[in-house]
Design a protein around this motif. Sequence first.
Motif, PDB file in Angstrom:
ATOM      1  N   MET A   1       0.848  -1.175   0.000  1.00  0.00           N
ATOM      2  CA  MET A   1       0.000   0.000   0.000  1.00  0.00           C
ATOM      3  C   MET A   1       0.891   1.234   0.000  1.00  0.00           C
ATOM      4  O   MET A   1       1.776   1.370   0.821  1.00  0.00           O
ATOM      5  CB  MET A   1      -0.871  -0.026   1.255  1.00  0.00           C
ATOM      6  CG  MET A   1      -2.055   0.869   1.130  1.00  0.00           C
ATOM      7  SD  MET A   1      -3.378   0.221   2.150  1.00  0.00           S
ATOM      8  CE  MET A   1      -3.649   1.626   3.186  1.00  0.00           C
ATOM      9  N   SER A   2       0.644   2.141  -0.934  1.00  0.00           N
ATOM     10  CA  SER A   2       1.477   3.337  -1.010  1.00  0.00           C
ATOM     11  C   SER A   2       0.922   4.414  -0.086  1.00  0.00           C
ATOM     12  O   SER A   2      -0.277   4.496   0.154  1.00  0.00           O
ATOM     13  CB  SER A   2       1.541   3.848  -2.446  1.00  0.00           C
ATOM     14  OG  SER A   2       0.264   4.266  -2.848  1.00  0.00           O
ATOM     15  N   THR A   3       1.823   5.248   0.412  1.00  0.00           N
ATOM     16  CA  THR A   3       1.388   6.355   1.260  1.00  0.00           C
ATOM     17  C   THR A   3       1.286   7.599   0.393  1.00  0.00           C
ATOM     18  O   THR A   3       2.064   7.776  -0.548  1.00  0.00           O
ATOM     19  CB  THR A   3       2.392   6.606   2.405  1.00  0.00           C
ATOM     20  OG1 THR A   3       3.672   6.843   1.833  1.00  0.00           O
ATOM     21  CG2 THR A   3       2.487   5.415   3.326  1.00  0.00           C
ATOM     22  N   PRO A   4       0.337   8.460   0.696  1.00  0.00           N
ATOM     23  CA  PRO A   4       0.219   9.682  -0.110  1.00  0.00           C
ATOM     24  C   PRO A   4       1.447  10.562   0.070  1.00  0.00           C
ATOM     25  O   PRO A   4       1.980  10.684   1.162  1.00  0.00           O
ATOM     26  CB  PRO A   4      -1.037  10.356   0.443  1.00  0.00           C
ATOM     27  CG  PRO A   4      -1.360   9.688   1.732  1.00  0.00           C
ATOM     28  CD  PRO A   4      -0.637   8.370   1.748  1.00  0.00           C
ATOM     29  N   LYS A   5       1.892  11.144  -1.054  1.00  0.00           N
ATOM     30  CA  LYS A   5       3.077  11.999  -0.997  1.00  0.00           C
ATOM     31  C   LYS A   5       2.764  13.310  -0.288  1.00  0.00           C
ATOM     32  O   LYS A   5       3.605  13.886   0.363  1.00  0.00           O
ATOM     33  CB  LYS A   5       3.570  12.293  -2.415  1.00  0.00           C
ATOM     34  CG  LYS A   5       4.157  11.084  -3.089  1.00  0.00           C
ATOM     35  CD  LYS A   5       4.626  11.433  -4.483  1.00  0.00           C
ATOM     36  CE  LYS A   5       5.161  10.200  -5.162  1.00  0.00           C
ATOM     37  NZ  LYS A   5       4.933  10.151  -6.575  1.00  0.00           N
ATOM     38  N   ASP A   6       1.540  13.800  -0.456  1.00  0.00           N
ATOM     39  CA  ASP A   6       1.176  15.088   0.099  1.00  0.00           C
ATOM     40  C   ASP A   6      -0.062  14.929   0.965  1.00  0.00           C
ATOM     41  O   ASP A   6      -1.122  14.565   0.484  1.00  0.00           O
ATOM     42  CB  ASP A   6       0.900  16.075  -1.040  1.00  0.00           C
ATOM     43  CG  ASP A   6       0.661  17.488  -0.542  1.00  0.00           C
ATOM     44  OD1 ASP A   6       0.768  17.720   0.679  1.00  0.00           O
ATOM     45  OD2 ASP A   6       0.360  18.356  -1.370  1.00  0.00           O
ATOM     46  N   THR A   7       0.072  15.188   2.255  1.00  0.00           N
ATOM     47  CA  THR A   7      -1.059  15.065   3.162  1.00  0.00           C
ATOM     48  C   THR A   7      -1.711  16.419   3.443  1.00  0.00           C
ATOM     49  O   THR A   7      -2.507  16.554   4.362  1.00  0.00           O
ATOM     50  CB  THR A   7      -0.615  14.434   4.494  1.00  0.00           C
ATOM     51  OG1 THR A   7       0.379  15.276   5.084  1.00  0.00           O
ATOM     52  CG2 THR A   7      -0.069  13.036   4.291  1.00  0.00           C
ATOM     53  N   THR A   8      -1.366  17.419   2.645  1.00  0.00           N
ATOM     54  CA  THR A   8      -1.942  18.747   2.830  1.00  0.00           C
ATOM     55  C   THR A   8      -3.447  18.696   2.587  1.00  0.00           C
ATOM     56  O   THR A   8      -3.911  18.147   1.592  1.00  0.00           O
ATOM     57  CB  THR A   8      -1.293  19.758   1.862  1.00  0.00           C
ATOM     58  OG1 THR A   8       0.095  19.821   2.139  1.00  0.00           O
ATOM     59  CG2 THR A   8      -1.905  21.146   2.013  1.00  0.00           C
ATOM     60  N   VAL A   9      -4.195  19.264   3.524  1.00  0.00           N
ATOM     61  CA  VAL A   9      -5.641  19.380   3.371  1.00  0.00           C
ATOM     62  C   VAL A   9      -5.919  20.472   2.339  1.00  0.00           C
ATOM     63  O   VAL A   9      -5.438  21.600   2.472  1.00  0.00           O
ATOM     64  CB  VAL A   9      -6.300  19.741   4.730  1.00  0.00           C
ATOM     65  CG1 VAL A   9      -7.795  19.975   4.548  1.00  0.00           C
ATOM     66  CG2 VAL A   9      -6.029  18.659   5.759  1.00  0.00           C
ATOM     67  N   VAL A  80      -1.059  25.383   9.505  1.00  0.00           N
ATOM     68  CA  VAL A  80      -1.260  24.060  10.098  1.00  0.00           C
ATOM     69  C   VAL A  80      -2.552  24.092  10.902  1.00  0.00           C
ATOM     70  O   VAL A  80      -2.768  25.004  11.702  1.00  0.00           O
ATOM     71  CB  VAL A  80      -0.069  23.663  10.986  1.00  0.00           C
ATOM     72  CG1 VAL A  80      -0.338  22.337  11.692  1.00  0.00           C
ATOM     73  CG2 VAL A  80       1.206  23.571  10.153  1.00  0.00           C
ATOM     74  N   ALA A  81      -3.420  23.119  10.646  1.00  0.00           N
ATOM     75  CA  ALA A  81      -4.685  22.999  11.376  1.00  0.00           C
ATOM     76  C   ALA A  81      -4.838  21.553  11.822  1.00  0.00           C
ATOM     77  O   ALA A  81      -4.740  20.638  11.002  1.00  0.00           O
ATOM     78  CB  ALA A  81      -5.856  23.412  10.493  1.00  0.00           C
ATOM     79  N   GLY A  82      -5.034  21.359  13.096  1.00  0.00           N
ATOM     80  CA  GLY A  82      -5.188  19.995  13.607  1.00  0.00           C
ATOM     81  C   GLY A  82      -3.974  19.134  13.356  1.00  0.00           C
ATOM     82  O   GLY A  82      -4.090  17.934  13.160  1.00  0.00           O
ATOM     83  N   GLY A  83      -2.791  19.757  13.342  1.00  0.00           N
ATOM     84  CA  GLY A  83      -1.554  19.020  13.142  1.00  0.00           C
ATOM     85  C   GLY A  83      -1.225  18.696  11.696  1.00  0.00           C
ATOM     86  O   GLY A  83      -0.228  18.035  11.419  1.00  0.00           O
ATOM     87  N   ARG A  84      -2.063  19.122  10.768  1.00  0.00           N
ATOM     88  CA  ARG A  84      -1.808  18.854   9.346  1.00  0.00           C
ATOM     89  C   ARG A  84      -1.694  20.159   8.583  1.00  0.00           C
ATOM     90  O   ARG A  84      -2.394  21.123   8.878  1.00  0.00           O
ATOM     91  CB  ARG A  84      -2.960  18.046   8.734  1.00  0.00           C
ATOM     92  CG  ARG A  84      -3.008  16.616   9.236  1.00  0.00           C
ATOM     93  CD  ARG A  84      -4.107  15.827   8.571  1.00  0.00           C
ATOM     94  NE  ARG A  84      -3.913  15.702   7.129  1.00  0.00           N
ATOM     95  CZ  ARG A  84      -4.871  15.313   6.297  1.00  0.00           C
ATOM     96  NH1 ARG A  84      -6.064  15.041   6.728  1.00  0.00           N
ATOM     97  NH2 ARG A  84      -4.618  15.205   5.000  1.00  0.00           N
ATOM     98  N   PRO A  85      -0.825  20.185   7.554  1.00  0.00           N
ATOM     99  CA  PRO A  85      -0.759  21.391   6.726  1.00  0.00           C
ATOM    100  C   PRO A  85      -2.062  21.571   5.958  1.00  0.00           C
ATOM    101  O   PRO A  85      -2.669  20.596   5.516  1.00  0.00           O
ATOM    102  CB  PRO A  85       0.418  21.124   5.786  1.00  0.00           C
ATOM    103  CG  PRO A  85       0.635  19.656   5.817  1.00  0.00           C
ATOM    104  CD  PRO A  85       0.099  19.140   7.118  1.00  0.00           C
ATOM    105  N   LYS A  86      -2.488  22.824   5.839  1.00  0.00           N
ATOM    106  CA  LYS A  86      -3.725  23.137   5.131  1.00  0.00           C
ATOM    107  C   LYS A  86      -3.443  24.229   4.118  1.00  0.00           C
ATOM    108  O   LYS A  86      -2.701  25.169   4.399  1.00  0.00           O
ATOM    109  CB  LYS A  86      -4.783  23.604   6.134  1.00  0.00           C
ATOM    110  CG  LYS A  86      -6.170  23.751   5.546  1.00  0.00           C
ATOM    111  CD  LYS A  86      -7.194  23.956   6.651  1.00  0.00           C
ATOM    112  CE  LYS A  86      -8.598  23.944   6.106  1.00  0.00           C
ATOM    113  NZ  LYS A  86      -9.590  24.027   7.178  1.00  0.00           N
ATOM    114  N   LYS A  87      -4.035  24.081   2.942  1.00  0.00           N
ATOM    115  CA  LYS A  87      -3.903  25.065   1.864  1.00  0.00           C
ATOM    116  C   LYS A  87      -5.313  25.484   1.489  1.00  0.00           C
ATOM    117  O   LYS A  87      -6.142  24.649   1.122  1.00  0.00           O
ATOM    118  CB  LYS A  87      -3.194  24.435   0.671  1.00  0.00           C
ATOM    119  CG  LYS A  87      -3.134  25.315  -0.558  1.00  0.00           C
ATOM    120  CD  LYS A  87      -2.475  24.551  -1.705  1.00  0.00           C
ATOM    121  CE  LYS A  87      -2.641  25.279  -3.024  1.00  0.00           C
ATOM    122  NZ  LYS A  87      -2.136  24.482  -4.138  1.00  0.00           N
ATOM    123  N   VAL A  88      -5.591  26.797   1.616  1.00  0.00           N
ATOM    124  CA  VAL A  88      -6.921  27.310   1.300  1.00  0.00           C
ATOM    125  C   VAL A  88      -6.799  28.345   0.187  1.00  0.00           C
ATOM    126  O   VAL A  88      -6.137  29.364   0.355  1.00  0.00           O
ATOM    127  CB  VAL A  88      -7.602  27.970   2.525  1.00  0.00           C
ATOM    128  CG1 VAL A  88      -9.040  28.338   2.185  1.00  0.00           C
ATOM    129  CG2 VAL A  88      -7.555  27.068   3.741  1.00  0.00           C
TER     130      VAL A  88
END
Length: 144
Positions: A1-9, A80-88
């Motif tokens: 199973m591959s992991t996502p390269k980008d976990t940005t929301v 960073v929101a909830g410990g994850r990077p976020k892009k809006v």
Amino acid sequence: MSTPKDTTVQAAGCVLWRRSRATGEPELCLVHRPKYDDWSWPKGKLKRGEEALAGALREVAEETGCRAVPGPELSTQRYVAGGRPKKVRYWAAEAVSCAFSPTSEVDRVLWLTPAAARNRLTQPHDRPLVDELLAVVHLPRTAG
């Protein structure tokens, strides 16, 4: 199973505005989210495969009950929101018609002058979008 390269929301929203019926001056729409007890621009996570602008307009409709005409794209916010990077990604958008109904996600909306909106926004990173909106839609700047 591959992991996502980008976990940005990935999210999108609008700096929603209208002209005051009384004064003709711009009013900006802020939403209150009871879960966070904050005031922010209408925005939300994109659905899988959803275009950012379509998501921004969908979120505006869901959170404010407003149908909006999109204008120029504004600055993208990253934090960073909830410990994850976020892009809006944000767009200027003029409200055409509105029928707000409170929900568990957004219980109040306010239409404020640009100066009052800037002061009411909870997150400092949201504030520069006020002046950006005024510049791109050629609205008069107000003190504050």
